[in-house]
Design a protein around this motif. Structure first.
Motif, mmCIF file in Angstrom:
data_model
loop_
_atom_site.group_PDB
_atom_site.id
_atom_site.type_symbol
_atom_site.label_atom_id
_atom_site.label_comp_id
_atom_site.label_asym_id
_atom_site.label_seq_id
_atom_site.Cartn_x
_atom_site.Cartn_y
_atom_site.Cartn_z
ATOM 1 N N SER A 157 39.414 43.606 42.556
ATOM 2 C CA SER A 157 40.547 43.275 41.482
ATOM 3 C C SER A 157 41.694 42.934 42.160
ATOM 4 O O SER A 157 42.502 42.324 41.712
ATOM 5 N N LYS A 158 42.139 43.345 43.653
ATOM 6 C CA LYS A 158 43.186 43.118 44.245
ATOM 7 C C LYS A 158 43.119 41.522 44.467
ATOM 8 O O LYS A 158 44.446 40.983 43.988
ATOM 9 N N PHE A 159 42.096 40.798 44.689
ATOM 10 C CA PHE A 159 42.239 39.430 44.968
ATOM 11 C C PHE A 159 42.607 38.704 43.633
ATOM 12 O O PHE A 159 43.204 37.644 43.715
ATOM 13 N N HIS A 160 42.063 39.142 42.480
ATOM 14 C CA HIS A 160 42.380 38.516 41.214
ATOM 15 C C HIS A 160 43.498 39.062 40.652
ATOM 16 O O HIS A 160 44.489 37.856 40.223
ATOM 17 N N GLU A 161 43.949 40.234 40.639
ATOM 18 C CA GLU A 161 45.265 40.689 39.824
ATOM 19 C C GLU A 161 46.487 40.342 40.536
ATOM 20 O O GLU A 161 47.506 39.813 40.129
ATOM 21 N N LYS A 162 46.423 40.760 41.953
ATOM 22 C CA LYS A 162 47.616 40.722 42.768
ATOM 23 C C LYS A 162 47.788 39.348 43.229
ATOM 24 O O LYS A 162 48.948 38.869 43.487
ATOM 25 N N ASP A 163 46.736 38.962 43.959
ATOM 26 C CA ASP A 163 47.013 37.648 44.745
ATOM 27 C C ASP A 163 46.648 36.472 43.690
ATOM 28 O O ASP A 163 47.033 35.166 44.193
ATOM 29 N N GLY A 164 45.997 36.562 42.393
ATOM 30 C CA GLY A 164 45.900 35.607 41.710
ATOM 31 C C GLY A 164 44.838 34.452 41.776
ATOM 32 O O GLY A 164 44.926 33.286 41.475
ATOM 33 N N TRP A 165 43.811 34.879 42.609
ATOM 34 C CA TRP A 165 42.654 34.231 42.912
ATOM 35 C C TRP A 165 41.605 34.073 41.606
ATOM 36 O O TRP A 165 41.699 34.927 41.006
ATOM 37 N N ASN A 166 41.072 32.767 41.663
ATOM 38 C CA ASN A 166 39.835 32.906 40.481
ATOM 39 C C ASN A 166 38.554 33.490 41.322
ATOM 40 O O ASN A 166 38.681 33.531 42.339
ATOM 41 N N PHE A 167 37.741 33.614 40.400
ATOM 42 C CA PHE A 167 36.658 34.150 40.894
ATOM 43 C C PHE A 167 35.517 33.219 41.783
ATOM 44 O O PHE A 167 34.893 33.861 42.509
ATOM 45 N N LYS A 168 35.719 32.046 41.683
ATOM 46 C CA LYS A 168 35.104 31.134 42.688
ATOM 47 C C LYS A 168 35.794 31.224 43.975
ATOM 48 O O LYS A 168 34.893 31.239 45.013
ATOM 49 N N GLN A 169 37.303 31.562 44.248
ATOM 50 C CA GLN A 169 37.623 31.823 45.358
ATOM 51 C C GLN A 169 37.308 32.844 45.953
ATOM 52 O O GLN A 169 37.045 33.020 47.085
ATOM 53 N N ILE A 170 37.102 33.862 45.069
ATOM 54 C CA ILE A 170 36.761 35.405 45.776
ATOM 55 C C ILE A 170 35.341 35.253 46.227
ATOM 56 O O ILE A 170 34.901 35.985 47.237
ATOM 57 N N SER A 171 34.261 34.682 45.279
ATOM 58 C CA SER A 171 33.017 34.473 46.082
ATOM 59 C C SER A 171 32.846 33.721 46.974
ATOM 60 O O SER A 171 32.149 33.977 48.113
ATOM 61 N N ASP A 172 33.904 32.461 47.278
ATOM 62 C CA ASP A 172 33.769 31.762 48.505
ATOM 63 C C ASP A 172 34.127 32.781 49.751
ATOM 64 O O ASP A 172 33.709 32.585 50.882
ATOM 65 N N TRP A 173 35.304 33.644 49.681
ATOM 66 C CA TRP A 173 35.771 34.513 50.562
ATOM 67 C C TRP A 173 34.747 35.492 51.109
ATOM 68 O O TRP A 173 34.292 35.754 52.057
ATOM 69 N N LEU A 174 33.793 35.945 49.931
ATOM 70 C CA LEU A 174 33.014 37.181 50.109
ATOM 71 C C LEU A 174 31.870 36.366 50.970
ATOM 72 O O LEU A 174 31.220 37.018 51.879
ATOM 73 N N ILE A 175 31.413 35.048 50.685
ATOM 74 C CA ILE A 175 30.267 34.354 51.521
ATOM 75 C C ILE A 175 30.637 34.056 52.891
ATOM 76 O O ILE A 175 29.913 34.385 53.805
ATOM 77 N N GLU A 176 31.773 33.669 53.138
ATOM 78 C CA GLU A 176 32.582 33.541 54.497
ATOM 79 C C GLU A 176 32.489 34.575 55.059
ATOM 80 O O GLU A 176 32.390 34.550 56.643
ATOM 81 N N ASN A 177 32.715 35.838 54.555
ATOM 82 C CA ASN A 177 32.857 37.103 55.583
ATOM 83 C C ASN A 177 31.444 37.928 55.366
ATOM 84 O O ASN A 177 31.317 39.260 55.757
ATOM 85 N N ASN A 178 30.321 37.286 55.004
ATOM 86 C CA ASN A 178 29.064 37.622 55.209
ATOM 87 C C ASN A 178 28.703 39.035 54.343
ATOM 88 O O ASN A 178 27.954 39.676 54.506
ATOM 89 N N TYR A 179 29.259 38.981 53.159
ATOM 90 C CA TYR A 179 29.026 39.950 52.235
ATOM 91 C C TYR A 179 27.907 39.555 51.424
ATOM 92 O O TYR A 179 27.751 38.287 51.178
#
Length: 66
Positions: free
Chosen positions: A1-23
């Motif tokens: 929720s931090k990425f979406h609400e505070k940083d203004g990321w969309n869900f595609k950006q969040i999923s890309d970050w999770l993939i890059e960090n091996n989640y």
């Protein structure tokens, strides 16, 4: 929720970050934007449900002595 609400990321950006960090998802798959959206939506509903407060009302109290 931090990425979406505070940083203004969309869900595609969040999923890309999770993939890059091996989640991985709980079932071991890679994240997609729909996974992120679903998790966010379910957690938001859970927070709303458990943060409700109800005004207590006390009615018709009696004490019986035996």
């Amino acid at each position: 929720s931090k990425f979406h609400e505070k940083d203004g990321w969309n869900f595609k950006q969040i999923s890309d970050w999770l993939i890059e960090n091996n989640y991985k998802t709980p079932r071991g798959k890679t994240f997609t934007h729909t996974h992120c959206w679903s998790i966010y939506k379910k957690k938001s509903k859970s927070i709303q449900r458990f943060s409700r407060e109800f005004e207590p009302t006390i009615t018709d109290v009696k004490i019986n002595q035996i």
